[in-house]
Every structure is written in structure tokens, then in C-alpha cells.
Design an enzyme around this catalytic site. Structure first.
Site, PDB file in Angstrom:
ATOM      1  N   CYS A  94      37.302  48.635  54.177  1.00  0.00           N
ATOM      2  CA  CYS A  94      36.311  48.596  55.211  1.00  0.00           C
ATOM      3  C   CYS A  94      36.168  47.269  55.714  1.00  0.00           C
ATOM      4  O   CYS A  94      35.671  46.269  54.805  1.00  0.00           O
ATOM      5  CB  CYS A  94      34.964  49.403  54.654  1.00  0.00           C
ATOM      6  SG  CYS A  94      33.907  49.556  55.761  1.00  0.00           S
ATOM      7  N   LEU A  95      35.789  47.079  57.075  1.00  0.00           N
ATOM      8  CA  LEU A  95      35.536  45.669  57.603  1.00  0.00           C
ATOM      9  C   LEU A  95      34.154  45.544  57.142  1.00  0.00           C
ATOM     10  O   LEU A  95      34.006  44.275  57.195  1.00  0.00           O
ATOM     11  CB  LEU A  95      35.482  46.018  59.038  1.00  0.00           C
ATOM     12  CG  LEU A  95      37.001  46.075  59.573  1.00  0.00           C
ATOM     13  CD1 LEU A  95      37.099  46.105  61.193  1.00  0.00           C
ATOM     14  CD2 LEU A  95      38.023  44.933  59.302  1.00  0.00           C
ATOM     15  N   HIS A 136      36.715  58.460  57.342  1.00  0.00           N
ATOM     16  CA  HIS A 136      35.950  57.440  56.868  1.00  0.00           C
ATOM     17  C   HIS A 136      35.058  56.791  58.101  1.00  0.00           C
ATOM     18  O   HIS A 136      33.949  56.341  57.565  1.00  0.00           O
ATOM     19  CB  HIS A 136      37.107  56.118  56.543  1.00  0.00           C
ATOM     20  CG  HIS A 136      36.547  54.783  56.281  1.00  0.00           C
ATOM     21  ND1 HIS A 136      36.638  54.202  55.285  1.00  0.00           N
ATOM     22  CD2 HIS A 136      35.792  53.810  57.046  1.00  0.00           C
ATOM     23  CE1 HIS A 136      36.198  52.996  55.238  1.00  0.00           C
ATOM     24  NE2 HIS A 136      35.607  52.790  56.404  1.00  0.00           N
ATOM     25  N   GLU A 137      35.627  56.785  59.435  1.00  0.00           N
ATOM     26  CA  GLU A 137      34.593  56.214  60.466  1.00  0.00           C
ATOM     27  C   GLU A 137      33.449  57.242  60.637  1.00  0.00           C
ATOM     28  O   GLU A 137      32.254  56.774  60.832  1.00  0.00           O
ATOM     29  CB  GLU A 137      35.385  56.026  61.769  1.00  0.00           C
ATOM     30  CG  GLU A 137      36.582  54.795  61.569  1.00  0.00           C
ATOM     31  CD  GLU A 137      36.144  53.805  60.739  1.00  0.00           C
ATOM     32  OE1 GLU A 137      35.035  53.193  60.933  1.00  0.00           O
ATOM     33  OE2 GLU A 137      36.969  53.304  60.226  1.00  0.00           O
ATOM     34  N   HIS A 140      30.552  56.490  58.350  1.00  0.00           N
ATOM     35  CA  HIS A 140      29.785  55.518  58.747  1.00  0.00           C
ATOM     36  C   HIS A 140      28.511  56.059  59.570  1.00  0.00           C
ATOM     37  O   HIS A 140      27.550  55.578  59.673  1.00  0.00           O
ATOM     38  CB  HIS A 140      30.266  54.709  59.636  1.00  0.00           C
ATOM     39  CG  HIS A 140      31.201  53.421  58.690  1.00  0.00           C
ATOM     40  ND1 HIS A 140      30.510  52.707  57.800  1.00  0.00           N
ATOM     41  CD2 HIS A 140      32.462  53.221  58.506  1.00  0.00           C
ATOM     42  CE1 HIS A 140      31.324  51.935  57.334  1.00  0.00           C
ATOM     43  NE2 HIS A 140      32.584  52.108  57.638  1.00  0.00           N
TER      44      HIS A 140
HETATM   45 NI    NI Z   1      34.605  51.233  57.270  1.00  0.00          NI
END
Ligand code: NI
Length: 178
Positions: A94-95, A136-137, A140
Site C-alpha cells: 500500500c502506498l 483493496h482500494e 480505504h
Molecule cells: Ni492501499
């Protein structure tokens, strides 16, 4: 277009639930373009609006990676309308959690409904990497990070490392400006 600052964990802004987008207008379309540019620059394969401090239900993705032909995807209000019974384990990063990776189990295939950058409703079926990225996004948007899916032992280790790095980073900035 502009590069946006990516928020790094731990940060309360990554734990908030995002609000739906009423209309994908020019400002939203610009945010999507800026998010995509920020993601490519990082480089990453997905980015969600809360990671750049915007609590709106917007995500961008490109499963092609750096070497292949770009396949940019921009979504507002993504909603999973179907997912497969079959699950798969995939290594995620993850960034907002730089240099941290672990395996997460998720449904292998999904069908997702969303609004595109032209404010048009769309539906997409995804498997493999794209399916992982979208899920995943979308997490968030609920204030959920991939580490919330792994054991608390591993999660605590990762969060301790990130907290330490953040403190060292702040001290470094303080020394430079002192
Ligand atoms: Ni992420």
C-alpha cells in the site's frame, strides 16, 4: 494535472469512512486524473481518495504496471454487486504503508458497479490482480487498511515500524529547519 501528497500511516485520516460522490463533475474528473498521475509517479497500481486527504468514494487503478500498455480505471461510488465463493491469497502492499507487504485472502472474482469520469454508470467484472486492487482500494473508503486483514501480531509489528519511521522523519525535518 498535479501530483498530490500521499498520506502515510499511522494517520487518523486513513481511518475515516468516505462519503458518496453526488455527481462526477469537472472537479471530480480532475481529482481522478491527479490521483492517477500521483499513483503512476509513486509508482503504484491503485490509489483511493482518502490516501490524498479527500474523504470521497473515489478510487483509481491500473493493473498493467510500469512495463505494459496503461489500462487506467477511474471509479466513483464503487459497489461490489457480486463476488465469487472462491478466495485467493495475494501479496499486497500500500502506498500509505511504504515497504510493507503481506498476504491477504479475498474473493477471487468480483463484479463492481461504479460511475465513471464522464458521470456514466458502468459495470466491470474483474479477477486476478485487478480484483485484488479494487477490493483493496474500496477498503480505504471504509477506513480499512490491508493490515486490518492480517493477524494482530503482524499488524502491530508493521504499525510500530511505520510509527518509528514517522518519528525519525519528523526529527530529520526539525533538524533541517532548526
Ligand atoms: Ni492501499
Amino acid at each position: 494535472m498535479a501530483l498530490l501528497e500521499i498520506i502515510v500511516a499511522p494517520d487518523p485520516r486513513l481511518k475515516r469512512k468516505s462519503e458518496p460522490v453526488a455527481t462526477v463533475d469537472a472537479a471530480t474528473a480532475k481529482l481522478m486524473a491527479d490521483m492517477l498521475e500521483t499513483m503512476y509517479d509513486a509508482p503504484g497500481v491503485g490509489l483511493a481518495a482518502p490516501q490524498v486527504g479527500v474523504t470521497k468514494r473515489i478510487i483509481v487503478a491500473d493493473p498493467a504496471g510500469e512495463k505494459a500498455t496503461p489500462q487506467p480505471i477511474k471509479m466513483a461510488n464503487p459497489e461490489i454487486v457480486w463476488f465469487s465463493e472462491e478466495k485467493k491469497l495475494h501479496e499486497e502492499g500500500c502506498l500509505s504503508l511504504p515497504q510493507e507487504y503481506d498476504n491477504v485472502e479475498r474473493p477471487d472474482k468480483i463484479r463492481v458497479k461504479y460511475i465513471d469520469e464522464n458521470n456514466q454508470p458502468q459495470e466491470l467484472e474483474a479477477d486476478g490482480l485487478l480484483s485484488v486492487i479494487i477490493q483493496h482500494e474500496m477498503d480505504h473508503l471504509e477506513g480499512v487498511l490491508f493490515v486490518d486483514h492480517i493477524s494482530s501480531l503482524k499488524r502491530n509489528m508493521i504499525m510500530r515500524r511505520l510509527t518509528k519511521q514517522k518519528k525519525m522523519g519528523k526529527r530529520h525535518v526539525a533538524m533541517e529547519t532548526a
